[in-house]
Design an enzyme around this catalytic site. Structure first.
Site, PDB file in Angstrom:
ATOM      1  N   ASN A 174       0.796  -1.230   0.000  1.00 57.51           N
ATOM      2  CA  ASN A 174       0.000   0.000   0.000  1.00 57.51           C
ATOM      3  C   ASN A 174       0.832   1.284   0.000  1.00 57.51           C
ATOM      4  O   ASN A 174       0.349   2.329  -0.403  1.00 57.51           O
ATOM      5  CB  ASN A 174      -1.029  -0.007   1.140  1.00 57.51           C
ATOM      6  CG  ASN A 174      -0.390   0.053   2.509  1.00 57.51           C
ATOM      7  OD1 ASN A 174       0.752  -0.375   2.678  1.00 57.51           O
ATOM      8  ND2 ASN A 174      -1.104   0.565   3.482  1.00 57.51           N
ATOM      9  N   GLU A 180       5.703  -3.506  11.933  1.00 61.27           N
ATOM     10  CA  GLU A 180       4.561  -2.581  11.900  1.00 61.27           C
ATOM     11  C   GLU A 180       3.424  -3.322  11.227  1.00 61.27           C
ATOM     12  O   GLU A 180       3.479  -3.569  10.016  1.00 61.27           O
ATOM     13  CB  GLU A 180       4.917  -1.316  11.108  1.00 61.27           C
ATOM     14  CG  GLU A 180       6.081  -0.532  11.689  1.00 61.27           C
ATOM     15  CD  GLU A 180       5.787   0.124  13.032  1.00 61.27           C
ATOM     16  OE1 GLU A 180       6.738   0.516  13.707  1.00 61.27           O
ATOM     17  OE2 GLU A 180       4.602   0.224  13.409  1.00 61.27           O
ATOM     18  N   CYS A 199      -2.985   1.191   7.062  1.00 64.57           N
ATOM     19  CA  CYS A 199      -2.975   0.578   8.392  1.00 64.57           C
ATOM     20  C   CYS A 199      -3.643   1.489   9.397  1.00 64.57           C
ATOM     21  O   CYS A 199      -4.279   1.030  10.342  1.00 64.57           O
ATOM     22  CB  CYS A 199      -1.546   0.278   8.818  1.00 64.57           C
ATOM     23  SG  CYS A 199      -0.498   1.720   8.811  1.00 64.57           S
TER      24      CYS A 199
HETATM   25  P1  NAP Z   1       1.471  -8.838   3.684  1.00 68.50           P
HETATM   26  O1  NAP Z   1       0.714  -9.756   2.829  1.00 68.50           O
HETATM   27  O2  NAP Z   1       1.799  -9.259   5.062  1.00 68.50           O
HETATM   28  O3  NAP Z   1       2.804  -8.486   2.871  1.00 68.50           O
HETATM   29  C1  NAP Z   1       3.732  -7.560   3.346  1.00 68.50           C
HETATM   30  C2  NAP Z   1       5.103  -7.901   2.807  1.00 68.50           C
HETATM   31  O4  NAP Z   1       5.557  -9.137   3.357  1.00 68.50           O
HETATM   32  C3  NAP Z   1       5.148  -8.093   1.293  1.00 68.50           C
HETATM   33  O5  NAP Z   1       6.360  -7.586   0.831  1.00 68.50           O
HETATM   34  C4  NAP Z   1       5.119  -9.607   1.165  1.00 68.50           C
HETATM   35  O6  NAP Z   1       5.655 -10.086  -0.042  1.00 68.50           O
HETATM   36  C5  NAP Z   1       5.995  -9.997   2.320  1.00 68.50           C
HETATM   37  N1  NAP Z   1       5.864 -11.379   2.749  1.00 68.50           N
HETATM   38  C6  NAP Z   1       4.829 -12.225   2.549  1.00 68.50           C
HETATM   39  N2  NAP Z   1       5.106 -13.431   3.126  1.00 68.50           N
HETATM   40  C7  NAP Z   1       6.329 -13.332   3.700  1.00 68.50           C
HETATM   41  C8  NAP Z   1       7.164 -14.214   4.449  1.00 68.50           C
HETATM   42  N3  NAP Z   1       6.800 -15.457   4.719  1.00 68.50           N
HETATM   43  N4  NAP Z   1       8.355 -13.767   4.878  1.00 68.50           N
HETATM   44  C9  NAP Z   1       8.755 -12.512   4.613  1.00 68.50           C
HETATM   45  N5  NAP Z   1       8.012 -11.629   3.908  1.00 68.50           N
HETATM   46  C10 NAP Z   1       6.815 -12.023   3.460  1.00 68.50           C
HETATM   47  O7  NAP Z   1       0.720  -7.427   3.827  1.00 68.50           O
HETATM   48  P2  NAP Z   1       0.051  -6.545   2.671  1.00 68.50           P
HETATM   49  O8  NAP Z   1      -1.202  -7.209   2.241  1.00 68.50           O
HETATM   50  O9  NAP Z   1       1.069  -6.186   1.659  1.00 68.50           O
HETATM   51  O10 NAP Z   1      -0.304  -5.206   3.474  1.00 68.50           O
HETATM   52  C11 NAP Z   1      -1.500  -5.040   4.156  1.00 68.50           C
HETATM   53  C12 NAP Z   1      -1.307  -5.230   5.646  1.00 68.50           C
HETATM   54  O11 NAP Z   1      -0.222  -4.442   6.082  1.00 68.50           O
HETATM   55  C13 NAP Z   1      -2.485  -4.760   6.473  1.00 68.50           C
HETATM   56  O12 NAP Z   1      -2.720  -5.671   7.517  1.00 68.50           O
HETATM   57  C14 NAP Z   1      -2.016  -3.436   7.040  1.00 68.50           C
HETATM   58  O13 NAP Z   1      -2.639  -3.036   8.234  1.00 68.50           O
HETATM   59  C15 NAP Z   1      -0.575  -3.690   7.223  1.00 68.50           C
HETATM   60  N6  NAP Z   1       0.170  -2.434   7.245  1.00 68.50           N
HETATM   61  C16 NAP Z   1       0.651  -2.007   8.428  1.00 68.50           C
HETATM   62  C17 NAP Z   1       1.339  -0.809   8.511  1.00 68.50           C
HETATM   63  C18 NAP Z   1       1.893  -0.300   9.807  1.00 68.50           C
HETATM   64  O14 NAP Z   1       2.778   0.544   9.749  1.00 68.50           O
HETATM   65  N7  NAP Z   1       1.431  -0.759  10.953  1.00 68.50           N
HETATM   66  C19 NAP Z   1       1.535  -0.059   7.351  1.00 68.50           C
HETATM   67  C20 NAP Z   1       1.027  -0.530   6.147  1.00 68.50           C
HETATM   68  C21 NAP Z   1       0.345  -1.725   6.108  1.00 68.50           C
HETATM   69  P3  NAP Z   1       4.662 -10.597  -1.216  1.00 68.50           P
HETATM   70  O15 NAP Z   1       3.964  -9.383  -1.682  1.00 68.50           O
HETATM   71  O16 NAP Z   1       5.606 -11.176  -2.189  1.00 68.50           O
HETATM   72  O17 NAP Z   1       3.734 -11.607  -0.609  1.00 68.50           O
HETATM   73  O1  G3H Z   2      -0.699   1.952   5.812  1.00 71.79           O
HETATM   74  C1  G3H Z   2       0.043   2.342   6.679  1.00 71.79           C
HETATM   75  C2  G3H Z   2       0.774   3.588   6.595  1.00 71.79           C
HETATM   76  O2  G3H Z   2       1.895   3.521   7.434  1.00 71.79           O
HETATM   77  C3  G3H Z   2      -0.151   4.724   6.964  1.00 71.79           C
HETATM   78  O3  G3H Z   2       0.428   5.930   6.765  1.00 71.79           O
HETATM   79  O4  G3H Z   2      -1.282   7.237   8.026  1.00 71.79           O
HETATM   80  O5  G3H Z   2       0.363   8.363   6.565  1.00 71.79           O
HETATM   81  O6  G3H Z   2      -1.470   6.998   5.578  1.00 71.79           O
HETATM   82  P1  G3H Z   2      -0.555   7.206   6.728  1.00 71.79           P
END
Ligand code: NAP
Ligand code: G3H
Length: 484
Positions: free
Chosen positions: A164, A260, A294
């Site tokens: 994202n 995160e 997030c």
């Molecule tokens: P995701 O599916 O967990 O993927 C995140 C990253 O991890 C991608 O680069 C993914 O690669 C990689 N990955 C997947 N499986 C892995 C493994 N076994 N080992 C190491 N890396 C691996 O998350 P997303 O769908 O991209 O993002 C959405 C989620 O992120 C939501 O839950 C959101 O709340 C959270 N988020 C949190 C924050 C925060 O700062 N708290 C910020 C943004 C997003 P691939 O794409 O190749 O699978």
């Molecule tokens: O999706 C997670 C990002 O860390 C959120 O950043 O609050 O600036 O959109 P933002």
């Protein structure tokens, strides 16, 4: 040669190892489809384990020299990378819009915000310093020992951003790691890889020594564990889902982690709040980038007595949102893929079946879901607890302040919360009782500005991001004791 020519061969993007863009020997490429047109617009390499080993070796060698490079030289290269990002903004924005469906204006903001973050990190980085401790401040000691306490880099940092914010959440990892004297291996998200590789090219062209920043591509499910468990990796900084974060934590062993993860940020609205301001903040917090943040507002906890009034104001704001194409800067755009849209639809249907009321009609066209406000959501509904990562906003009516705090804290997540009230004393008291990383008073939940600390409790993560906090996380204390 144009700035980005070397990172691709036709539709096929390369990975970066030791200062060279290469095709993988695996001959295995992953096709990427745009969420907008369902068209196959790019391919990325699926790197092999042997190639990962080469990347790690290159990173380690480069870091050995880099750790002794003067801080101001490191900072200058970061400033150059930031300038190159800005110079090449238009092309990067095009990619972001196409690859992750980010509205054009938000995509521009992401690139500019990342350049600001890198510049700020460069400035903060030149102020990495230590302290001097005297032995006689501890009982029973004379002044016969001095401890010189400094900070040293960790080594090779594995950085894993999500789809994202493929640029900003790469920048928030790469820049502090480099300025602190580490090398970086960036594992790009699969969807988002092309954007992240464009970002990496700005660092490559800025003149960082070969091997200092590397980018590997491939599915997390295939190469993730190998990267995380790699003996050359000294620290992992990850942003993504809680499920993936937990898996990384299990595999990482003794490696320091910055995780995160997901959130279910609550906005709590009290009777004395400015309801117009609250509604505006809630709607922009819930629906920007179609809720794929997030920190999106993911539930509203509202006192019964003002619930109807607030709901009507929220609906009025939602009606102003434009549904359409990110190219035309619409507010609500296609979600990242069909699974994401199916998941959001499932949560809405579950709530409706259990008696919740849809205040705006459910409309779905392919992966675009029009913004949905759901009233009378109760604790029995999945929508009260699950993170939708899409354009749906549940309203949960509460009877008392205690009820609001109980439900806010009942979530497995603890990223942020917002409190809307004119009574600052009440806001401070309640904020102490809410178990999250950050409480916003009279404003939407959000991460920025990027030098603020950003962290989550419970399933929302481990460690703290934010420029100075990330530099601290990517260095460790080293103490030198002089015995006189
Ligand atoms: P995701 O599916 O967990 O993927 C995140 C990253 O991890 C991608 O680069 C993914 O690669 C990689 N990955 C997947 N499986 C892995 C493994 N076994 N080992 C190491 N890396 C691996 O998350 P997303 O769908 O991209 O993002 C959405 C989620 O992120 C939501 O839950 C959101 O709340 C959270 N988020 C949190 C924050 C925060 O700062 N708290 C910020 C943004 C997003 P691939 O794409 O190749 O699978
Ligand atoms: O999706 C997670 C990002 O860390 C959120 O950043 O609050 O600036 O959109 P933002």
């Amino acid at each position: 040669m144009a700035f980005f020519d070397e990172i691709r061969d036709g539709k096929a993007y390369k990975y970066l190892v030791n200062g060279q863009w290469k095709a993988s020997g695996s001959n295995n490429r992953i096709k990427l489809f745009s969420p907008l047109y369902d068209e196959h617009f790019a391919e990325i390499q699926s790197v092999t384990r042997q190639e990962i080993d080469e990347v790690m070796e290159a990173a380690l060698q480069a870091q050995q020299k880099w750790k002794d490079t003067p801080l101001h030289e490191r900072a200058e290269l970061l400033h150059k990378a930031a300038a190159l990002l800005v110079e090449n903004k238009d092309e990067i924005v095009k990619v972001l819009v196409h690859e992750v469906g980010k509205p054009r204006k938000s995509a521009e903001d992401e690139v500019l915000r990342s350049a600001d973050l890198i510049n700020y990190t460069a400035e903060e980085g030149i102020r990495i310093h230590g302290e001097l401790l005297y032995s006689d401040s501890f009982p029973g000691n004379k002044r016969n020992k001095y401890a010189l306490v400094g900070r040293v880099p960790l080594g090779v940092v594995l950085a894993i951003p999500p789809f994202n914010y493929p640029i900003n959440l790469a920048a928030s990892k790469v820049a502090p790691a480099l300025v602190a004297g580490n090398a970086v291996v960036l594992k790009t998200p699969t969807q988002g890889a092309v954007s992240a590789l464009h970002f990496v090219q700005a660092f490559h062209k800025a003149g960082f020594p070969p091997g200092l920043i590397n980018a590997v591509t491939g599915k997390g499910s295939e190469i993730g564990d190998y990267l995380v468990e790699h003996p050359r990796v000294s620290m992992i900084t990850f942003t993504g889902s809680t499920q993936t974060g937990l898996n990384i934590a299990k595999k990482a062993g003794m490696k320091p982690l910055q995780l995160e993860l997901g959130g279910k940020d609550a906005s709590i609205v009290f009777e004395d709040a400015d309801l117009d301001e609250a509604a505006k903040n809630i709607v922009s917090g819930a629906f920007s980038f179609s809720g794929q943040r997030c920190t999106a507002v993911k539930r509203v906890l509202v006192l019964d007595s003002i619930a109807d009034q607030l709901r009507d104001k929220i609906i009025a704001e939602v009606k102003k949102l434009k549904v359409g194409s990110p190219d035309e800067n619409a507010d609500i755009c296609p979600l990242i893929d069909k699974n994401a849209a199916d998941f959001v639809e499932g949560l809405i249907k579950d709530a409706e079946k259990k008696g919740a009321k849809l205040c705006t009609p459910f409309k779905r066209e392919n992966n675009t879901i029009s913004p949905v406000v759901v009233d009378n959501v109760t604790e029995e509904m999945q929508l009260a607890w699950e993170e939708p990562f899409g354009p749906v906003l549940p309203l949960i009516r509460v009877k008392s302040v205690d009820d609001a705090i109980r439900i806010a804290n009942g979530s497995e997540y603890g990223l942020q919360a917002a409190i809307f009230t004119r009574d600052i004393k009440k806001a401070l008291e309640i904020s102490r009782k809410i178990d999250v990383g950050t409480v916003q008073i009279n404003g939407k939940t959000a991460r920025g500005p990027d030098h603020f600390p950003f962290l989550g409790t419970k399933s929302s993560g481990i460690g703290t991001q934010g420029v100075r906090y990330s530099i601290e996380a990517m260095t460790r204390t080293k103490s030198l004791v002089i015995n006189l």
